[in-house]
Motif scaffolding. Structure first.
Motif, PDB file in Angstrom:
ATOM      1  N   ARG A  38       1.371  -1.216   0.163  1.00  0.00           N
ATOM      2  CA  ARG A  38      -0.098  -0.037  -0.174  1.00  0.00           C
ATOM      3  C   ARG A  38       1.036   1.042   0.412  1.00  0.00           C
ATOM      4  O   ARG A  38       0.181   2.029  -0.766  1.00  0.00           O
ATOM      5  N   VAL A  39       1.862   1.052   0.805  1.00  0.00           N
ATOM      6  CA  VAL A  39       3.087   2.286   1.214  1.00  0.00           C
ATOM      7  C   VAL A  39       3.640   2.804  -0.770  1.00  0.00           C
ATOM      8  O   VAL A  39       3.485   3.807  -0.958  1.00  0.00           O
ATOM      9  N   ALA A  40       4.173   1.324  -1.414  1.00  0.00           N
ATOM     10  CA  ALA A  40       4.203   1.560  -2.365  1.00  0.00           C
ATOM     11  C   ALA A  40       3.264   1.782  -3.645  1.00  0.00           C
ATOM     12  O   ALA A  40       3.746   3.063  -4.581  1.00  0.00           O
ATOM     13  N   GLU A  41       2.335   1.920  -3.620  1.00  0.00           N
ATOM     14  CA  GLU A  41       0.789   2.421  -4.124  1.00  0.00           C
ATOM     15  C   GLU A  41       1.008   3.271  -3.915  1.00  0.00           C
ATOM     16  O   GLU A  41       0.340   3.928  -5.486  1.00  0.00           O
ATOM     17  N   ASP A  42       0.972   3.836  -2.877  1.00  0.00           N
ATOM     18  CA  ASP A  42       1.353   6.286  -3.136  1.00  0.00           C
ATOM     19  C   ASP A  42       1.497   6.758  -3.743  1.00  0.00           C
ATOM     20  O   ASP A  42       1.181   7.709  -4.327  1.00  0.00           O
ATOM     21  N   VAL A  43       2.791   6.079  -3.858  1.00  0.00           N
ATOM     22  CA  VAL A  43       3.597   6.759  -5.099  1.00  0.00           C
ATOM     23  C   VAL A  43       3.559   6.572  -6.730  1.00  0.00           C
ATOM     24  O   VAL A  43       3.592   7.114  -7.194  1.00  0.00           O
ATOM     25  N   ALA A  44       3.754   5.203  -6.683  1.00  0.00           N
ATOM     26  CA  ALA A  44       3.617   4.692  -8.185  1.00  0.00           C
ATOM     27  C   ALA A  44       2.218   3.204  -8.422  1.00  0.00           C
ATOM     28  O   ALA A  44       2.832   2.400  -7.693  1.00  0.00           O
ATOM     29  N   SER A  45       0.707   3.797  -8.490  1.00  0.00           N
ATOM     30  CA  SER A  45      -0.208   2.983  -8.601  1.00  0.00           C
ATOM     31  C   SER A  45       0.399   1.817  -9.418  1.00  0.00           C
ATOM     32  O   SER A  45      -0.047   1.056  -9.507  1.00  0.00           O
ATOM     33  N   ASP A  46       1.186   2.198 -10.086  1.00  0.00           N
ATOM     34  CA  ASP A  46       1.725   1.130 -11.092  1.00  0.00           C
ATOM     35  C   ASP A  46       2.662   0.266 -11.071  1.00  0.00           C
ATOM     36  O   ASP A  46       3.619  -0.259 -11.626  1.00  0.00           O
ATOM     37  N   VAL A  47       3.616   0.230  -9.702  1.00  0.00           N
ATOM     38  CA  VAL A  47       4.440  -0.214  -8.769  1.00  0.00           C
ATOM     39  C   VAL A  47       4.514  -1.424  -8.818  1.00  0.00           C
ATOM     40  O   VAL A  47       3.337  -2.291  -9.294  1.00  0.00           O
TER      41      VAL A  47
END
Length: 127
Positions: free
Chosen positions: A108-117
């Motif tokens: 979730r933290v990573a997706e806050d930065v890049a939804s396409d991570v």
């Protein structure tokens, strides 16, 4: 949306040694987001900053790491401008469940930065 991590109880039998309550269990997360690795590291560091910090005699006896809910989080590594590697480490009776819970939070933290991570989850052998 990144691939969620699902707990793998078969992981206890991976590697040269089978798991026991003294085993150190590590899940590696390789996060890919074109051109946004620095932003991912910054966001992960901010998340870790909200946690208690200290050493763990079994996992990190000489390094200070973020600690939360039975898991330890060493500093993430920026591999290049597109990729970051992070780890979730635990031991004890609830190691696998604790790691799975924190893997979801990390996603979730990573997706806050890049939804396409994109995240590749690697269950490392126990030590």
């Amino acid at each position: 949306m990144a691939t969620p991590y699902h707990v793998n109880y078969g992981w206890a039998r991976i590697g040269p040694r089978h798991w026991n309550e003294r085993s150190v269990v590590t899940l590696q997360a390789d996060l890919g987001a074109p051109g946004r690795a620095a932003a991912l590291v910054k966001e992960l560091e901010q998340w870790f900053a909200t946690m208690e910090h200290g050493t763990d005699p079994r996992s990190f006896p000489t390094s200070t790491v973020a600690l939360d809910g039975g898991c330890q989080f060493p500093a993430p590594v920026c591999v290049d401008e597109h990729q970051v590697t992070a780890w979730i480490v635990s031991h004890g009776e609830d190691a696998f469940d604790s790691i799975a819970s924190h893997a979801e939070a990390l996603r979730r933290v990573a997706e806050d930065v890049a939804s396409d991570v994109e995240i590749t989850w690697t269950e490392l052998p126990h030590r």
